[in-house]
Design a protein around this motif. Structure first.
Motif, PDB file in Angstrom:
ATOM      1  N   LEU A  62       0.844  -1.190   0.000  1.00  0.00           N
ATOM      2  CA  LEU A  62       0.000   0.000   0.000  1.00  0.00           C
ATOM      3  C   LEU A  62       0.878   1.238   0.000  1.00  0.00           C
ATOM      4  O   LEU A  62       1.992   1.219   0.544  1.00  0.00           O
ATOM      5  CB  LEU A  62      -0.895   0.022   1.247  1.00  0.00           C
ATOM      6  N   PRO A  63       0.413   2.348  -0.568  1.00  0.00           N
ATOM      7  CA  PRO A  63       1.175   3.595  -0.463  1.00  0.00           C
ATOM      8  C   PRO A  63       1.295   4.009   1.004  1.00  0.00           C
ATOM      9  O   PRO A  63       0.334   3.893   1.773  1.00  0.00           O
ATOM     10  CB  PRO A  63       0.327   4.595  -1.258  1.00  0.00           C
ATOM     11  N   LEU A  64       2.468   4.488   1.379  1.00  0.00           N
ATOM     12  CA  LEU A  64       2.673   4.917   2.765  1.00  0.00           C
ATOM     13  C   LEU A  64       1.680   6.016   3.146  1.00  0.00           C
ATOM     14  O   LEU A  64       1.189   6.050   4.281  1.00  0.00           O
ATOM     15  CB  LEU A  64       4.109   5.416   2.948  1.00  0.00           C
ATOM     16  N   ALA A  65       1.356   6.882   2.203  1.00  0.00           N
ATOM     17  CA  ALA A  65       0.413   7.962   2.479  1.00  0.00           C
ATOM     18  C   ALA A  65      -0.968   7.411   2.833  1.00  0.00           C
ATOM     19  O   ALA A  65      -1.671   7.969   3.679  1.00  0.00           O
ATOM     20  CB  ALA A  65       0.301   8.892   1.272  1.00  0.00           C
ATOM     21  N   ARG A  66      -1.363   6.305   2.200  1.00  0.00           N
ATOM     22  CA  ARG A  66      -2.667   5.706   2.502  1.00  0.00           C
ATOM     23  C   ARG A  66      -2.668   5.088   3.899  1.00  0.00           C
ATOM     24  O   ARG A  66      -3.642   5.225   4.653  1.00  0.00           O
ATOM     25  CB  ARG A  66      -3.003   4.643   1.460  1.00  0.00           C
ATOM     26  N   VAL A  67      -1.584   4.421   4.255  1.00  0.00           N
ATOM     27  CA  VAL A  67      -1.471   3.833   5.594  1.00  0.00           C
ATOM     28  C   VAL A  67      -1.503   4.938   6.643  1.00  0.00           C
ATOM     29  O   VAL A  67      -2.151   4.818   7.685  1.00  0.00           O
ATOM     30  CB  VAL A  67      -0.189   2.999   5.722  1.00  0.00           C
ATOM     31  N   THR A  68      -0.821   6.026   6.357  1.00  0.00           N
ATOM     32  CA  THR A  68      -0.796   7.169   7.283  1.00  0.00           C
ATOM     33  C   THR A  68      -2.194   7.743   7.466  1.00  0.00           C
ATOM     34  O   THR A  68      -2.582   8.134   8.574  1.00  0.00           O
ATOM     35  CB  THR A  68       0.152   8.256   6.761  1.00  0.00           C
ATOM     36  N   GLN A  69      -2.976   7.786   6.406  1.00  0.00           N
ATOM     37  CA  GLN A  69      -4.339   8.284   6.500  1.00  0.00           C
ATOM     38  C   GLN A  69      -5.216   7.366   7.342  1.00  0.00           C
ATOM     39  O   GLN A  69      -6.040   7.820   8.142  1.00  0.00           O
ATOM     40  CB  GLN A  69      -4.949   8.427   5.101  1.00  0.00           C
ATOM     41  N   LEU A  70      -5.027   6.060   7.183  1.00  0.00           N
ATOM     42  CA  LEU A  70      -5.775   5.100   7.993  1.00  0.00           C
ATOM     43  C   LEU A  70      -5.444   5.271   9.475  1.00  0.00           C
ATOM     44  O   LEU A  70      -6.319   5.152  10.341  1.00  0.00           O
ATOM     45  CB  LEU A  70      -5.461   3.668   7.547  1.00  0.00           C
ATOM     46  N   ILE A  71      -4.180   5.544   9.766  1.00  0.00           N
ATOM     47  CA  ILE A  71      -3.765   5.790  11.150  1.00  0.00           C
ATOM     48  C   ILE A  71      -4.475   7.028  11.690  1.00  0.00           C
ATOM     49  O   ILE A  71      -5.020   7.017  12.793  1.00  0.00           O
ATOM     50  CB  ILE A  71      -2.242   5.976  11.233  1.00  0.00           C
ATOM     51  N   SER A  72      -4.475   8.086  10.908  1.00  0.00           N
ATOM     52  CA  SER A  72      -5.096   9.339  11.331  1.00  0.00           C
ATOM     53  C   SER A  72      -6.583   9.159  11.607  1.00  0.00           C
ATOM     54  O   SER A  72      -7.131   9.700  12.579  1.00  0.00           O
ATOM     55  CB  SER A  72      -4.885  10.410  10.263  1.00  0.00           C
ATOM     56  N   ASP A  73      -7.245   8.358  10.781  1.00  0.00           N
ATOM     57  CA  ASP A  73      -8.684   8.144  10.925  1.00  0.00           C
ATOM     58  C   ASP A  73      -9.026   7.335  12.177  1.00  0.00           C
ATOM     59  O   ASP A  73     -10.164   7.401  12.657  1.00  0.00           O
ATOM     60  CB  ASP A  73      -9.240   7.422   9.695  1.00  0.00           C
ATOM     61  N   ARG A  74      -8.061   6.554  12.687  1.00  0.00           N
ATOM     62  CA  ARG A  74      -8.310   5.724  13.879  1.00  0.00           C
ATOM     63  C   ARG A  74      -7.570   6.243  15.103  1.00  0.00           C
ATOM     64  O   ARG A  74      -7.305   5.514  16.056  1.00  0.00           O
ATOM     65  CB  ARG A  74      -7.886   4.271  13.626  1.00  0.00           C
ATOM     66  N   THR A  75      -7.238   7.524  15.089  1.00  0.00           N
ATOM     67  CA  THR A  75      -6.564   8.150  16.226  1.00  0.00           C
ATOM     68  C   THR A  75      -7.585   8.845  17.110  1.00  0.00           C
ATOM     69  O   THR A  75      -8.342   9.689  16.645  1.00  0.00           O
ATOM     70  CB  THR A  75      -5.514   9.171  15.746  1.00  0.00           C
ATOM     71  N   ASP A  76      -7.620   8.455  18.370  1.00  0.00           N
ATOM     72  CA  ASP A  76      -8.527   9.070  19.342  1.00  0.00           C
ATOM     73  C   ASP A  76      -7.832  10.244  20.013  1.00  0.00           C
ATOM     74  O   ASP A  76      -6.635  10.196  20.300  1.00  0.00           O
ATOM     75  CB  ASP A  76      -8.942   8.048  20.400  1.00  0.00           C
ATOM     76  N   GLY A  77      -8.587  11.309  20.276  1.00  0.00           N
ATOM     77  CA  GLY A  77      -8.020  12.500  20.907  1.00  0.00           C
ATOM     78  C   GLY A  77      -7.832  12.338  22.410  1.00  0.00           C
ATOM     79  O   GLY A  77      -8.064  11.264  22.983  1.00  0.00           O
ATOM     80  N   ARG A  78      -7.423  13.397  23.054  1.00  0.00           N
ATOM     81  CA  ARG A  78      -7.245  13.406  24.508  1.00  0.00           C
ATOM     82  C   ARG A  78      -8.591  13.231  25.204  1.00  0.00           C
ATOM     83  O   ARG A  78      -9.619  13.674  24.694  1.00  0.00           O
ATOM     84  CB  ARG A  78      -6.620  14.732  24.959  1.00  0.00           C
ATOM     85  N   GLY A  79      -8.563  12.605  26.365  1.00  0.00           N
ATOM     86  CA  GLY A  79      -9.776  12.459  27.142  1.00  0.00           C
ATOM     87  C   GLY A  79     -10.343  13.813  27.541  1.00  0.00           C
ATOM     88  O   GLY A  79      -9.621  14.622  28.131  1.00  0.00           O
ATOM     89  N   LEU A  80     -11.618  14.038  27.198  1.00  0.00           N
ATOM     90  CA  LEU A  80     -12.278  15.327  27.467  1.00  0.00           C
ATOM     91  C   LEU A  80     -11.502  16.503  26.869  1.00  0.00           C
ATOM     92  O   LEU A  80     -11.657  17.648  27.288  1.00  0.00           O
ATOM     93  CB  LEU A  80     -12.456  15.537  28.974  1.00  0.00           C
TER      94      LEU A  80
END
Length: 215
Positions: free
Chosen positions: A175-193
């Motif tokens: 897979l393109p590294l850019a696509r993998v990076t996007q998948l990571i970004s989409d499954r990144t949870d923010g700070r609690g509250l």
């Protein structure tokens, strides 16, 4: 005296029914209607079978094969496994990612056992990632890649950890590294509250997305 005993007993019975039965049933009912998936444990199903939960980390392993292509077993007859390179790997676990016995390896930061386990985890991490990232050095490895989480089943890793593993995933999955990076970004949870802790990448969700992206 008798009236006080009767009154006190009635209060205990009433509040036991209200708080021990009625309240849990009402909250469970609301949760089942409003958030059925989360109320049932955010379960992951594959071919109709429960294979995990997005709330829990799990081992993404594959069997180790012998020269004849058969799965190896240890002295006790248990299958020998290793990290599957086509999946992101979660934090090391002191419990083998068992949800039944969650706990933290209770070693102090200055104990030899802590140093040994951390070094062992670091070496395993480098052995898995360096073939795909030749410039990766030990001092660049994020702390969470070599240390246990408090529960042993934390599904999250740091963004830095995921970014390193992305090189391997892109190469193995073609897979393109850019696509993998996007998948990571989409499954990144923010700070609690919005203020507590650090953003984290949910490995379970990410690996499920990978299987949908490139089988």
């Amino acid at each position: 005296m008798r009236k006080d005993l009767i009154r006190g007993s009635l209060v205990v019975v009433v509040f036991t029914v209200l708080l021990g039965l009625v309240y849990p049933l009402v909250m469970t009912g609301i949760a089942q209607v409003a958030f059925p998936g989360k109320a049932d444990g955010s379960l992951v199903r594959k071919d109709g079978k429960v294979t995990g939960s997005t709330l829990l980390g799990q081992a993404w392993q594959k069997p180790v094969l012998d020269a004849n292509g058969k799965a190896k077993v240890d002295a006790d007859g248990n299958p020998v496994t290793e990290a599957d390179p086509k999946y992101f790997q979660p934090r090391p676990s002191a419990t083998g990612y068992s949800a039944e016995v969650t706990y933290f390896g209770n070693h102090g930061p200055n104990q030899n056992a802590t140093m040994y386990l951390t070094r062992q985890n670091l070496q395993a991490y480098l052995a898995l990632e360096q073939p795909y990232d030749k410039d990766l050095k030990a001092n660049q490895v994020p702390v969470d890649a070599a240390t246990f989480s408090a529960s042993g089943v934390d599904p999250h890793i740091s963004k830095a950890n995921a970014a390193i593993q992305a090189h391997r995933i892109a190469a193995v999955r073609q897979l393109p590294l850019a696509r993998v990076t996007q998948l990571i970004s989409d499954r990144t949870d923010g700070r609690g509250l919005g203020v507590f802790g650090e953003p984290g990448v949910n490995v379970t969700k990410l690996n499920l997305a990978l299987d949908q992206e490139a089988r």
